[in-house]
Scaffold this motif. Structure first.
Motif, PDB file in Angstrom:
ATOM      1  N   CYS A 108       0.826  -1.215   0.000  1.00  0.00           N
ATOM      2  CA  CYS A 108       0.000   0.000   0.000  1.00  0.00           C
ATOM      3  C   CYS A 108       0.859   1.263   0.000  1.00  0.00           C
ATOM      4  N   SER A 109       0.276   2.315  -0.541  1.00  0.00           N
ATOM      5  CA  SER A 109       0.858   3.653  -0.487  1.00  0.00           C
ATOM      6  C   SER A 109      -0.214   4.630  -0.021  1.00  0.00           C
ATOM      7  N   GLU A 110       0.229   5.789   0.409  1.00  0.00           N
ATOM      8  CA  GLU A 110      -0.706   6.832   0.815  1.00  0.00           C
ATOM      9  C   GLU A 110      -0.879   7.844  -0.310  1.00  0.00           C
ATOM     10  N   TYR A 111      -2.123   8.267  -0.503  1.00  0.00           N
ATOM     11  CA  TYR A 111      -2.436   9.382  -1.397  1.00  0.00           C
ATOM     12  C   TYR A 111      -3.176  10.440  -0.580  1.00  0.00           C
ATOM     13  N   ASN A 112      -2.673  11.663  -0.616  1.00  0.00           N
ATOM     14  CA  ASN A 112      -3.327  12.756   0.099  1.00  0.00           C
ATOM     15  C   ASN A 112      -4.038  13.664  -0.897  1.00  0.00           C
ATOM     16  N   LEU A 113      -5.297  13.942  -0.612  1.00  0.00           N
ATOM     17  CA  LEU A 113      -6.105  14.788  -1.492  1.00  0.00           C
ATOM     18  C   LEU A 113      -6.566  16.033  -0.757  1.00  0.00           C
ATOM     19  N   LYS A 114      -6.293  17.182  -1.347  1.00  0.00           N
ATOM     20  CA  LYS A 114      -6.838  18.449  -0.882  1.00  0.00           C
ATOM     21  C   LYS A 114      -7.638  19.059  -2.034  1.00  0.00           C
ATOM     22  N   ALA A 115      -8.723  19.753  -1.689  1.00  0.00           N
ATOM     23  CA  ALA A 115      -9.549  20.358  -2.736  1.00  0.00           C
ATOM     24  C   ALA A 115     -10.163  21.648  -2.224  1.00  0.00           C
ATOM     25  N   HIS A 165     -19.418  22.856   2.264  1.00  0.00           N
ATOM     26  CA  HIS A 165     -18.093  22.243   2.277  1.00  0.00           C
ATOM     27  C   HIS A 165     -18.127  20.857   2.914  1.00  0.00           C
ATOM     28  N   GLU A 166     -18.891  20.711   3.984  1.00  0.00           N
ATOM     29  CA  GLU A 166     -18.996  19.397   4.625  1.00  0.00           C
ATOM     30  C   GLU A 166     -19.640  18.388   3.688  1.00  0.00           C
ATOM     31  N   ALA A 167     -20.663  18.826   2.963  1.00  0.00           N
ATOM     32  CA  ALA A 167     -21.332  17.934   2.015  1.00  0.00           C
ATOM     33  C   ALA A 167     -20.409  17.569   0.855  1.00  0.00           C
ATOM     34  N   LEU A 168     -19.660  18.550   0.366  1.00  0.00           N
ATOM     35  CA  LEU A 168     -18.721  18.294  -0.723  1.00  0.00           C
ATOM     36  C   LEU A 168     -17.647  17.310  -0.284  1.00  0.00           C
ATOM     37  N   ALA A 169     -17.094  17.538   0.904  1.00  0.00           N
ATOM     38  CA  ALA A 169     -16.039  16.661   1.408  1.00  0.00           C
ATOM     39  C   ALA A 169     -16.553  15.233   1.556  1.00  0.00           C
ATOM     40  N   ASP A 191      -8.441  27.708   2.092  1.00  0.00           N
ATOM     41  CA  ASP A 191      -9.655  27.630   1.278  1.00  0.00           C
ATOM     42  C   ASP A 191     -10.098  26.199   0.999  1.00  0.00           C
ATOM     43  N   ASP A 192      -9.360  25.223   1.484  1.00  0.00           N
ATOM     44  CA  ASP A 192      -9.698  23.835   1.196  1.00  0.00           C
ATOM     45  C   ASP A 192     -10.956  23.408   1.949  1.00  0.00           C
ATOM     46  N   PHE A 193     -11.743  22.547   1.314  1.00  0.00           N
ATOM     47  CA  PHE A 193     -12.899  21.975   2.000  1.00  0.00           C
ATOM     48  C   PHE A 193     -12.671  20.514   2.357  1.00  0.00           C
ATOM     49  N   TYR A 223     -13.355  24.114  -9.184  1.00  0.00           N
ATOM     50  CA  TYR A 223     -12.776  23.340  -8.093  1.00  0.00           C
ATOM     51  C   TYR A 223     -11.312  23.031  -8.398  1.00  0.00           C
ATOM     52  N   GLY A 224     -10.491  23.111  -7.372  1.00  0.00           N
ATOM     53  CA  GLY A 224      -9.081  22.774  -7.516  1.00  0.00           C
ATOM     54  C   GLY A 224      -8.746  21.532  -6.712  1.00  0.00           C
ATOM     55  N   PHE A 225      -8.426  20.433  -7.398  1.00  0.00           N
ATOM     56  CA  PHE A 225      -8.049  19.186  -6.739  1.00  0.00           C
ATOM     57  C   PHE A 225      -6.529  19.036  -6.772  1.00  0.00           C
ATOM     58  N   ARG A 226      -5.943  18.688  -5.634  1.00  0.00           N
ATOM     59  CA  ARG A 226      -4.496  18.508  -5.541  1.00  0.00           C
ATOM     60  C   ARG A 226      -4.224  17.148  -4.881  1.00  0.00           C
ATOM     61  N   LEU A 227      -3.820  16.205  -5.714  1.00  0.00           N
ATOM     62  CA  LEU A 227      -3.557  14.846  -5.244  1.00  0.00           C
ATOM     63  C   LEU A 227      -2.060  14.636  -5.170  1.00  0.00           C
ATOM     64  N   ASN A 228      -1.580  14.206  -4.011  1.00  0.00           N
ATOM     65  CA  ASN A 228      -0.153  13.994  -3.796  1.00  0.00           C
ATOM     66  C   ASN A 228       0.086  12.530  -3.450  1.00  0.00           C
ATOM     67  N   GLY A 229       0.906  11.852  -4.239  1.00  0.00           N
ATOM     68  CA  GLY A 229       1.209  10.458  -3.978  1.00  0.00           C
ATOM     69  C   GLY A 229       1.749   9.787  -5.224  1.00  0.00           C
ATOM     70  N   PRO A 230       2.224   8.555  -5.090  1.00  0.00           N
ATOM     71  CA  PRO A 230       2.199   7.740  -3.876  1.00  0.00           C
ATOM     72  C   PRO A 230       3.209   8.215  -2.843  1.00  0.00           C
ATOM     73  N   LEU A 231       2.833   8.103  -1.566  1.00  0.00           N
ATOM     74  CA  LEU A 231       3.654   8.551  -0.450  1.00  0.00           C
ATOM     75  C   LEU A 231       3.855   7.410   0.542  1.00  0.00           C
ATOM     76  N   PRO A 232       4.897   7.489   1.356  1.00  0.00           N
ATOM     77  CA  PRO A 232       4.965   6.568   2.501  1.00  0.00           C
ATOM     78  C   PRO A 232       3.730   6.768   3.369  1.00  0.00           C
ATOM     79  N   PRO A 233       3.148   5.712   3.889  1.00  0.00           N
ATOM     80  CA  PRO A 233       1.843   5.827   4.581  1.00  0.00           C
ATOM     81  C   PRO A 233       1.938   6.348   6.014  1.00  0.00           C
ATOM     82  N   TYR A 234       2.460   7.558   6.178  1.00  0.00           N
ATOM     83  CA  TYR A 234       2.611   8.142   7.511  1.00  0.00           C
ATOM     84  C   TYR A 234       1.276   8.240   8.265  1.00  0.00           C
TER      85      TYR A 234
END
Length: 237
Positions: A108-115, A165-169, A191-193, A223-234
């Protein structure tokens, strides 16, 4: 000398330390501390270690290098122990916990998503869809100088932003959850939700990435999506 601890692996991990260096200046030499079926990757800890870019990058590079050859339990930057014996004792004490976690993180790897969403677009949606907000805004723009109007409008908009924002998330997370072994939600900032990490198995990676791209495209250009990965699964240690 104090020992800097990078990560924990199974004893059977190849632990190839070629072409990778530890923290410090000059860079520390990596070595292993074995206890039963577990192994800790360590080096001598430099004096006065601080989270400088060079050392944080070196710590991350060790995790990524080891991940290429097997499962890794990555530890946070800055973890030290008095000596190798203390590391060995910690491995022995929590062997069952570490072994279970390594099994859960296998392949497994970690993927972090901010939007985020453009503020202007969000405010326009609120004014179009909320009769009360639109009425208050029209009164203010029409010259009504009642001091309570801006306050009421501001409170209403803040409530609407939070609810939307809660509904979108929630919608984004639920769309991607089926392709993740685990999910870790963090408090969004700025500004991220949404700020969420997914633990994605190798055999689900393509489906996860395809779905994330589809969700981003469906939500549109505001909408701005920012996906970072694959990462070590901290986030899942």
């Amino acid at each position: 000398m104090a020992v800097y601890v990078y990560s924990i692996t199974a004893k059977g991990h190849p632990l190839d330390f070629d072409d990778v260096e530890g923290v410090g200046d000059p860079p520390a030499v990596l070595r292993k501390v074995v206890a039963g079926s577990l192994c800790a990757v360590v080096s001598d800890a430099p004096d006065g270690l601080r989270p400088k870019r060079r050392d944080v990058t070196a710590h991350q590079a060790v995790q990524e290098h080891l991940m290429a050859d097997g499962t890794v339990l990555p530890l946070r930057f800055g973890l030290t122990a008095p000596d190798d014996d203390a590391v060995r004792e910690a491995l022995e004490k929590d062997a069952a916990k570490y072994t279970e976690r390594l099994e859960q993180l296998e392949s497994c790897s970690e993927y972090n998503l901010k939007a985020s969403q453009e503020e202007e677009t969000l405010l326009r949606e609120i004014l179009l869809e909320s009769d009360t907000a639109r009425e208050l805004n029209d009164r203010i723009r029409g010259g009504d100088t009642s001091p309570e109007l801006p306050m009421r409008l501001g409170e209403l908009v803040a409530e609407e932003v939070q609810a939307r924002h809660e509904a979108l998330a929630s919608g984004v997370i639920e769309a991607l959850r089926p392709f993740a072994r685990d999910v870790s939600v963090s408090e969004p900032t700025g500004d991220d939700f949404v700020n969420v990490s997914f633990l994605v198995a190798e055999d689900q990676e393509e489906l996860f990435l395809t779905t994330e791209l589809s969700v981003a495209n469906q939500m549109g250009d505001s909408y701005g999506f920012r996906l970072n990965g694959p990462l070590p699964p901290y986030s899942f240690v």
